[in-house]
Write an enzyme that holds these catalytic residues in place. Sequence first.
Site, mmCIF file in Angstrom:
data_model
loop_
_atom_site.group_PDB
_atom_site.id
_atom_site.type_symbol
_atom_site.label_atom_id
_atom_site.label_comp_id
_atom_site.label_asym_id
_atom_site.label_seq_id
_atom_site.Cartn_x
_atom_site.Cartn_y
_atom_site.Cartn_z
ATOM 1 N N LYS A 190 -0.719 46.784 -22.286
ATOM 2 C CA LYS A 190 0.296 45.802 -21.892
ATOM 3 C C LYS A 190 1.594 46.060 -22.623
ATOM 4 C CE LYS A 190 -2.438 41.697 -20.742
ATOM 5 N NZ LYS A 190 -2.648 40.273 -21.106
ATOM 6 N N HIS A 267 -1.613 43.653 -10.711
ATOM 7 C CA HIS A 267 -1.471 42.685 -11.791
ATOM 8 C C HIS A 267 -0.392 41.648 -11.502
ATOM 9 C CE1 HIS A 267 -3.927 45.686 -13.661
ATOM 10 N NE2 HIS A 267 -2.928 46.545 -13.744
ATOM 11 N N ARG A 325 9.542 30.220 -19.733
ATOM 12 C CA ARG A 325 10.460 30.008 -18.607
ATOM 13 C C ARG A 325 9.728 29.230 -17.527
ATOM 14 N NH1 ARG A 325 7.939 33.551 -15.199
ATOM 15 N NH2 ARG A 325 7.170 35.495 -16.073
#
Length: 710
Positions: A190, A267, A325
């Site tokens: 990641k 993903h 966010r």
Amino acid sequence: MRLIEKIQISISQCSTLIPHSRNLHISKITTDRFNKILIANRGEIACRVTRTAKKLGVKTVAVYSDIDKDSLHVEQADEAYCIGPAPSSQSYLRQDKIISIAKKSKSQAIHPGYGFLSENAEFAELCQKENIVFVGPPADAIKNMGIKSTSKDMMIKAGIPVIAGYHGDNQSNETLLLEAKKIGFPLMIKAVCGGGGKGMRIVLKESQFIEALESAKTESKKAFGDSSILLEQYVRNPRHIEVQIFADKHGNVVHMFERDCSIQRRHQKIIEEAPAPGISINLRSDLGATAVRAAKAVGYVGAGTVEFIMDRDQNNFYFMEMNTRLQVEHPITEAITGLDLVEWQLRIAAGEELPLKQAQINFRGHAFEARIYAEEPRKDFLPGAGKLSYMRVPEIATEAIRIETGVREKDQVSVHYDPMIAKLIVWGKDRKEALAILRSKLNDYNIAGLSTNIEFIKDLCSHSNFLQGQVHTGFIEEHCRELFRELHVPSEVVAQAALASILYEDTHSLRSSLTTVDPFSPFATEIGLRLNHTLTRTLYFNVCDDDIEVEIRYIEPEVYSMRINQIGPWRRVTGTLKKKENTLELCTEIDETITRTKIIKIHNKLHLFTKDREWQFNIPPRKFLYNLTKCQNKVDPCKALSPIPGSVEKVCVAKGDTVKIGDALLVINAMKMEHIIRASVNGLVEDVLCSIGDNVPKDKILVKLTKSVS
């Protein structure tokens, strides 16, 4: 308790019973903090923020790149300013330009939407320095949660379960490979500063690690300006559960329940739902409390989402990351709670307390969001770009149906940005009803001019396991065979296509001879049927890779007899083509059965939108042209073509190299993603026809191979 407080609480509790209710108990936003905001984004999220701002009496300022000048978000704003060329690095990511426009327009606040600068701590700090309100969390919270390694360390200290992995600073390939071996395969790579599936790779075995690592680093550097990555143990077929939280500057933190975002490709999420199916009351409570604890641990303010990986067998959940966010899928939380999350964001940014306490936040019913993308699911979800030549959206008869979009018919889906066209959000009194509404409304979402994932979503929503709520992140891979089953067009649909082709020809003939008559009027269609017909003819189609021949006999005006592939009986076919509400409707009668189908002809293709699905037919040319086209369209495995317009990121081979099937030839960067082009044959590299940095169109030959003789 004062009377006004009782009234406010009463209304807030009622609002949870109504999908999309809009916090009627709350007055306009505090105007001494700001009355004008700049929206540092584009597309549907910019339109979404504008809608709520206008409701609150706050003026909006849009920014746009050169190619977005005529876009919907620019049209809807009170003011708009050009911010630079199309590439986001030269426009929507230019912090200096955005701050300059905020000052020029006298905007007191900036809403970053999601993506772009929404999780950029440096930008949040710059806003603070320039005395502009950043509608988001403090810079420190963005830093701590944005850097995945730091966030995991903080969560561990806060007693929140975290999945095993490597979060260290040493980023050498050698160290990362060593740590990968310690964790074991399969594992997840990641991007430390990542999100949206970018810079993320699943590695099943050690031999794949280095190539996946380098690809993830390159993509992360492009998307986030940082190539740092972390490694995580990969939980097979987990569920992706996230919890919406809100925090104010007065120490109050609440959650708004969970969403299931397990249905993903590359993903990235395709379908989300709230609440998550199969979650018990106790588990829901634990998820919410853990998310609130995570937010408090970092001194959070504003809207955020705490994401968990959940073992679908034991329901054990682990902290994955926190998105600092508003999320793309926030509308489904709004649908079940009756709250406007953008309104909450603006109020908190203005210094107000949370509008409701935790005990006042309830949910009712079930909601789904389907993300409609320009992409080709049957080609590994390859993203697309181009003109939305034709678009008809579902009728919105109630507040239980909602469409979030930033485009209109005739707009372009640009290669420079994310290929999402719209979000279709539906609400029902329970999951079964909501899913039925979603499937029905997807049938009414008709797009032509570029490929979309609408038919794939419809197939996914009809899968028995999805109907039962048995979802996990590997759902598409597990059910790949059923979801991508071989399609064969029904004979009735072929007959409709043949009839539509004839009527289109007749309409064109009429248009040429009677220029003063509307060719799509009922009168024109009636006359057109009597022109240009022959006693017998044959049409040739290719649909779903099947070659189809349709023999047609003219019986009498408006009546034909048809036979398909010289098999079976001749069938009586009659019908009319009429313009209905800006759409052409084909009314066909076949063997005394009447059907109505919307049709459109775009780019030499005939699109038929039946009650079940869309079918695309090539417009039938003469037979010798049809055979010639077939030969030209055959794919040469020795030629590596660009699958999409983009830029050459990396060239992996040189002239004279030996390659095997599956070897990487080069990497194309497009639609904010990396696409590795691999060899389709064993052989030698005959020529490399591109260089790093080249902008290449779709189907350009990039590498030529000579196949080995074995």
